[in-house]
Design an enzyme around this catalytic site. Structure first.
Site, PDB file in Angstrom:
ATOM      1  CG  HIS A  92      -0.287  -0.087   2.500  1.00  0.00           C
ATOM      2  ND1 HIS A  92       0.023   1.319   3.060  1.00  0.00           N
ATOM      3  CD2 HIS A  92      -0.052  -1.046   3.451  1.00  0.00           C
ATOM      4  CE1 HIS A  92       0.492   0.858   4.342  1.00  0.00           C
ATOM      5  NE2 HIS A  92       0.405  -0.454   4.424  1.00  0.00           N
ATOM      6  CG  ASP A  94      -2.587   4.145   2.890  1.00  0.00           C
ATOM      7  OD1 ASP A  94      -1.957   3.009   2.345  1.00  0.00           O
ATOM      8  OD2 ASP A  94      -3.496   4.180   3.773  1.00  0.00           O
ATOM      9  CD  GLU A 156      -2.527  -1.514   6.180  1.00  0.00           C
ATOM     10  OE1 GLU A 156      -2.875  -2.173   7.029  1.00  0.00           O
ATOM     11  OE2 GLU A 156      -2.030  -0.267   6.206  1.00  0.00           O
ATOM     12  CD  GLU A 157      -0.720   2.563   7.821  1.00  0.00           C
ATOM     13  OE1 GLU A 157      -1.384   2.125   8.689  1.00  0.00           O
ATOM     14  OE2 GLU A 157       0.359   2.180   7.182  1.00  0.00           O
ATOM     15  CG  HIS A 422       1.530   2.544  12.508  1.00  0.00           C
ATOM     16  ND1 HIS A 422       0.202   2.005  12.928  1.00  0.00           N
ATOM     17  CD2 HIS A 422       1.566   2.278  11.223  1.00  0.00           C
ATOM     18  CE1 HIS A 422      -0.238   1.366  11.927  1.00  0.00           C
ATOM     19  NE2 HIS A 422       0.571   1.540  11.002  1.00  0.00           N
TER      20      HIS A 422
END
Length: 452
Positions: A92, A94, A156-157, A422
């Site tokens: 992904h 994002d 996805e996030e 993250h």
């Protein structure tokens, strides 16, 4: 290029790495935070950049697709020899918010190398996954030994809310025999992992009410309580004295995974001196196979804004991670019932189920595809593959498995414990990135050999 021997393939991967590194930095510079509406255009720019890279890698067909209201995803096809299987390569583009640019050692969207690691938001999660796939396709000169569908998601996030619709609408476009998901982590930079279990997730908001309006704490305090203290009683009941989750009825599992060094774990987490680890059992079991509960936020006055009044209402957001094998609906009900039962003094309580639900998931790690993966990854990393779990939740893996029930799903890693996904100062070990590219390239060769 379809039948390169191992030594030639290794050389081709080595040649592909410098441009892959440069393009990874290019992608990191795009703040594709789809969860933030202010960065919607950046996420579209990110998708366009990925599509351009796919065309440059030799894709026969490249499309940017999106479900209604969803983020842009990129789909690119690389046809394989007749009769070869089709492998879907997922990542992904994002990324998470930065958590505060001023807290980073270097600007989060300006990729910076320090001590063999590339720092930047998305450098590991998951633009490294995007470039792992593209580097493999470049190493094969755009002509892989199997059919390849490159699928790069854009939300996805945010929990992949429109992915089910995308998979339904473009089912034929994405149909495959093997799915390789480059969105997990390895236990160490030189130890490859295949992730075979993921925890689930449910959440609730709990609100406690005791008064119709604020009242003076000096005039009425004593016989009259406040809602925030009552809420704290309920939240404190989420754990027992050892830090084990105290919500009854949840699934607890164990595995034979070896324990990890506690000092290393504490260092990776940046746990403060003297702070104890919660619960019991091995650290892998506590992270992968047991429930975990956390209070993510509380609505109450800030300390700088307080006045001497008893608070009439207070509420909190509570998140519960579920062990593989648990049921989300039952677990959410158990959490709500436990909170309601532990609000004291007859205070009124309302528990509202959240929408951030993800079912726990387990993968069956047997069969020829897993055998091929173990051989390929062991050759690339110089160490045997280990099977790991993930303490977090990745809802889309179950969605892929349900949509393509005949496909074998492999969840691979492009990060390590020091990557801080993250978190502040997210980074990618560049040497491990090279090993990940080689491992995937060897895997495609193994899958082609198995099909002949």
């Amino acid at each position: 290029m379809a039948h390169l021997p191992s030594t030639a393939l290794t050389a081709a991967v080595t040649d592909a790495l410098p441009s892959a590194r440069a393009d990874l930095e290019r992608l990191v510079r795009i703040p594709s935070i789809w969860a933030d509406p202010a960065h919607a255009e950046d996420t579209h720019r990110s998708a366009e950049a990925v599509a351009e890279l796919a065309r440059g890698a030799g894709a026969a067909d490249v499309r940017i697709i999106a479900a209604d209201g969803g983020a842009p995803a990129v789909v690119a096809h690389f046809p394989g020899p007749a009769g070869s299987p089709t492998v879907l390569l997922y990542a992904h583009h994002d990324v998470q918010p930065t958590g505060g640019d001023d807290q980073w050692s270097s600007p989060p969207f300006e990729p910076t190398e320090r001590d063999g690691r590339l720092y930047g938001r998305g450098a590991a999660d998951d633009k490294a996954g995007v470039m792992t796939h593209l580097a493999v396709l470049r190493a094969y000169g755009g002509r892989p030994p199997v059919g390849v569908t490159l699928f790069i998601e854009g939300e996805e996030e945010s929990g992949s809310p429109t992915l089910p619709a995308l998979l339904r609408e473009h089912h034929e476009l994405l149909t495959c025999d093997v799915i390789v998901i480059a969105d997990a982590a390895n236990p160490a930079v030189d130890v490859p992992a295949l992730t075979t279990s993921l925890r689930g997730l449910v959440d609730v908001t709990v609100e406690v009410a005791m008064l119709e309006q604020p009242v003076h704490s000096g005039v009425y305090g004593g016989p009259v309580g406040d809602a925030l203290t009552a809420l704290c009683h309920a939240l404190a009941a989420l754990h027992d004295e050892r830090g084990e989750v105290a919500v009854p009825g949840l699934v607890h599992r164990s595995s034979e995974a070896p324990d990890v060094d506690e000092a290393t774990f504490r260092s990776d987490v940046r746990l403060l001196d003297g702070v104890e680890l919660l619960g019991s059992g091995t650290i892998p079991d506590r992270v992968w196979n047991k429930p975990a509960v956390a209070v993510l936020g509380i609505d109450a006055p800030r300390v700088v804004d307080v006045s001497n009044v008893l608070l009439p209402r207070a509420r909190a957001a509570v998140s519960l991670r579920l062990a593989p094998g648990d049921d989300t609906a039952k677990a959410q009900t158990a959490l709500a019932n436990h909170l309601e039962a532990n609000v004291p003094w007859g205070a009124q309580v309302t528990v509202t189920p959240g929408t951030g639900t993800a079912a726990p998931f387990s993968l069956e790690s047997t069969g020829s595809v897993y055998d091929a993966a173990r051989r390929s990854f062991a050759e690339a990393y110089g160490n045997p593959v280990v099977e790991t779990g993930i303490g977090g939740s990745i809802p889309f893996i179950g969605e892929f498995a349900r949509t393509f029930p005949g496909a074998t799903v492999l969840v691979t890693g492009v990060g390590d414990p020091a990557s801080r996904w993250h978190g502040i100062d997210e980074s990618l070990d560049l040497a491990m990135f090279g090993k990940a590219v080689l491992a995937e390239a060897l895997l495609l060769a193994e899958l082609a050999s198995d099909a002949t």
